[in-house]
Write a protein that holds these residues in place. Sequence first.
Motif, PDB file in Angstrom:
ATOM      1  N   ASP A  58       0.844  -1.190   0.000  1.00  0.00           N
ATOM      2  CA  ASP A  58       0.000   0.000   0.000  1.00  0.00           C
ATOM      3  C   ASP A  58       0.883   1.245   0.000  1.00  0.00           C
ATOM      4  O   ASP A  58       1.371   1.679   1.048  1.00  0.00           O
ATOM      5  CB  ASP A  58      -0.928  -0.008   1.219  1.00  0.00           C
ATOM      6  N   LEU A  75      -5.551   0.787  -8.094  1.00  0.00           N
ATOM      7  CA  LEU A  75      -4.993  -0.536  -7.837  1.00  0.00           C
ATOM      8  C   LEU A  75      -4.200  -0.966  -9.072  1.00  0.00           C
ATOM      9  O   LEU A  75      -4.620  -0.705 -10.204  1.00  0.00           O
ATOM     10  CB  LEU A  75      -6.101  -1.559  -7.576  1.00  0.00           C
ATOM     11  N   ASN A 134      -0.262  -7.450  -6.029  1.00  0.00           N
ATOM     12  CA  ASN A 134      -1.265  -6.391  -5.935  1.00  0.00           C
ATOM     13  C   ASN A 134      -0.638  -5.192  -5.267  1.00  0.00           C
ATOM     14  O   ASN A 134       0.007  -5.360  -4.223  1.00  0.00           O
ATOM     15  CB  ASN A 134      -2.432  -6.825  -5.035  1.00  0.00           C
ATOM     16  N   LYS A 136      -1.589  -0.989  -4.094  1.00  0.00           N
ATOM     17  CA  LYS A 136      -2.510   0.153  -4.025  1.00  0.00           C
ATOM     18  C   LYS A 136      -1.621   1.385  -4.045  1.00  0.00           C
ATOM     19  O   LYS A 136      -0.659   1.471  -3.265  1.00  0.00           O
ATOM     20  CB  LYS A 136      -3.310   0.069  -2.725  1.00  0.00           C
ATOM     21  N   ASP A 206     -13.029  -1.980 -10.375  1.00  0.00           N
ATOM     22  CA  ASP A 206     -12.778  -3.054  -9.412  1.00  0.00           C
ATOM     23  C   ASP A 206     -13.929  -3.080  -8.396  1.00  0.00           C
ATOM     24  O   ASP A 206     -14.561  -2.046  -8.150  1.00  0.00           O
ATOM     25  CB  ASP A 206     -11.440  -2.798  -8.709  1.00  0.00           C
ATOM     26  N   ALA A 207     -14.150  -4.241  -7.803  1.00  0.00           N
ATOM     27  CA  ALA A 207     -15.237  -4.377  -6.831  1.00  0.00           C
ATOM     28  C   ALA A 207     -15.054  -3.428  -5.644  1.00  0.00           C
ATOM     29  O   ALA A 207     -16.031  -3.053  -4.985  1.00  0.00           O
ATOM     30  CB  ALA A 207     -15.307  -5.824  -6.335  1.00  0.00           C
ATOM     31  N   SER A 208     -13.844  -3.010  -5.384  1.00  0.00           N
ATOM     32  CA  SER A 208     -13.561  -2.095  -4.268  1.00  0.00           C
ATOM     33  C   SER A 208     -14.071  -0.682  -4.549  1.00  0.00           C
ATOM     34  O   SER A 208     -14.123   0.147  -3.640  1.00  0.00           O
ATOM     35  CB  SER A 208     -12.054  -2.040  -4.021  1.00  0.00           C
ATOM     36  N   LEU A 210     -12.436   1.228  -6.635  1.00  0.00           N
ATOM     37  CA  LEU A 210     -11.264   1.899  -7.207  1.00  0.00           C
ATOM     38  C   LEU A 210     -11.077   1.453  -8.657  1.00  0.00           C
ATOM     39  O   LEU A 210     -11.615   0.436  -9.076  1.00  0.00           O
ATOM     40  CB  LEU A 210     -10.017   1.547  -6.393  1.00  0.00           C
TER      41      LEU A 210
END
Length: 222
Positions: A58, A75, A134, A136, A206-208, A210
């Motif tokens: 992150d 992301l 991944n 962020k 994205d499902a988030s 973002l």
Amino acid sequence: MNIRRGLTRRDLTRQLSIAAGVATLSPALAIAKVIKPTPAQVEGPFYPVVEQADKDLDLTLIEGHSETATGEVILVRGQVFDTRARPLKNALVDVWQANHHGRYAHPDDKNPAPLDPHFQGWGVIRTDENGWYNIKTIKPAPYPLSAVSESGWRPRHIHFKVSQPGFDSLITQMYFRGDPLLAQEEELLRLPEARREVLIADATPDASGLVLFQFDIVLTTA
Ligand SMILES: [Fe+2]
């Protein structure tokens, strides 16, 4: 008629060996998926030189800070593969980038754009069991090639250095689809068009909530 008449034992042995080899190799070659290694790009002058405690996935939050980085949070996700499209687990993924203002936290960056004290700017992570990484982060801004002359701008990009034992380390850059500066980016223009494309990531929801950019990486065997 015996078609083998006139052949020596050595000829026969060689022909049978060749036939056996073909029989063994052809099906494997027929089904093996082969993908091209990701094109390399220059490392650039701003690989981090100041050690930092927090290099996690992150980049928008430095451990211990109450504020987060300025800018559009995104992301970036992808898989690391070998050239047979097999995911590489535990590959080292080292990323660094400019902040929301186009400035690196590097002593040699003379761009007068402001630093962001809450932007991590550098992450070193490993791929999971299926080769995924991944992060962020903040969408980086373009920045001038020189702080003292009108010599052009670099498009938005994130630097990657990816390594895995048994493979050549790869230094490359991920670019952002739609950036008008891509059309004049020398690092891209020196590549054939199809090879440029693999370095340009598309924005997807994205499902988030973002925006996600997927950037897969293919390493070549050392
Ligand atoms: Fe850069």
